[in-house]
Design an enzyme around this catalytic site. Structure first.
Site, PDB file in Angstrom:
ATOM      1  N   GLY A  34       0.789  -1.296   0.197  1.00 47.19           N
ATOM      2  CA  GLY A  34       0.263  -0.194  -0.039  1.00 47.19           C
ATOM      3  C   GLY A  34       0.743   1.371   0.122  1.00 47.19           C
ATOM      4  O   GLY A  34       0.164   2.332   0.054  1.00 47.19           O
ATOM      5  N   GLN A  35       2.089   1.005  -0.052  1.00 50.20           N
ATOM      6  CA  GLN A  35       2.914   2.305  -0.240  1.00 50.20           C
ATOM      7  C   GLN A  35       2.475   3.048  -1.457  1.00 50.20           C
ATOM      8  O   GLN A  35       1.972   2.933  -2.484  1.00 50.20           O
ATOM      9  CB  GLN A  35       4.333   2.114  -0.336  1.00 50.20           C
ATOM     10  N   ARG A  36       2.517   4.707  -1.104  1.00 51.46           N
ATOM     11  CA  ARG A  36       2.186   5.595  -2.404  1.00 51.46           C
ATOM     12  C   ARG A  36       2.786   5.159  -3.828  1.00 51.46           C
ATOM     13  O   ARG A  36       2.042   5.132  -4.742  1.00 51.46           O
ATOM     14  CB  ARG A  36       2.801   6.965  -2.058  1.00 51.46           C
ATOM     15  N   ILE A  48       3.603   2.325  -5.032  1.00 49.28           N
ATOM     16  CA  ILE A  48       2.996   0.961  -5.454  1.00 49.28           C
ATOM     17  C   ILE A  48       1.449   1.160  -5.804  1.00 49.28           C
ATOM     18  O   ILE A  48       1.213   0.465  -6.866  1.00 49.28           O
ATOM     19  CB  ILE A  48       3.154  -0.151  -4.326  1.00 49.28           C
TER      20      ILE A  48
END
Length: 180
Positions: A70-72, A74
């Protein structure tokens, strides 16, 4: 029961499979939730840099769960996993009030994608054990779930690290989605 009889029984009751897409902002608890579903150890979880896939049995269904980081950086790649999704599971860290608007915006964008049109939604309101956690009803309001008319949805309070509420969410999936 002999091996041959067991194999016949397994063949005569084909398992129903569902493809579940597990999304949410980084640190929401997606991988912890997935590991709890698979009855795995959750004491050492590291951020998901790509994706994890696990198949778990629940209520007679084989659930193929795709956990995407869920990192920005990705998030733009999430759409590569939308195809053939039976259920969208969105995990929210209820104690992170400063990111509530961001998570709401990401969910809204997901729900407008044509490939996810009509796909049922399960929102896990995670980290309910923390003193700063908002209740599921407030999370539902902040995400605008009451405005959804094009899909079945459910919000489930949970504490993924303890497993509380996780099973209830999967029961909803199997009971309501598995009928199709």
């Amino acid at each position: 029961m002999g091996l041959l009889a067991l194999l016949r029984k397994l063949r005569s009751t084909p398992e129903k499979e569902l493809r579940l897409l597990l999304l949410g902002l980084d640190n929401a608890g997606k991988t912890t939730l997935l590991k709890k579903l698979a009855s795995e150890d959750v004491t050492h979880i590291t951020p998901t840099a790509g994706f994890n896939i696990k198949s778990v049995m629940s209520e007679g269904f084989k659930l193929n769960v795709w956990d995407i980081g869920g990192q920005r950086k990705i998030r733009p790649y999430w759409r590569n996993y939308f195809e053939n999704t039976d259920v969208l599971i969105y995990v929210v860290d209820c104690s992170d009030k400063r990111r509530l608007e961001e998570t709401s915006s990401e969910l809204t964008e997901l729900l407008t994608d044509e490939k996810l049109k009509g796909v049922p939604l399960l929102v896990y309101a995670n980290k309910q054990d923390l003193p700063t956690a908002l209740p599921a009803s407030e999370i539902a309001q902040a995400l605008g779930l009451h405005l959804l008319r094009d899909r079945t949805w459910q919000i489930q309070s949970c504490v993924a690290i303890e497993g509380s509420g996780v099973k209830e969410g999967m029961e909803w999936v199997c009971k309501n989605i598995g009928k199709k």
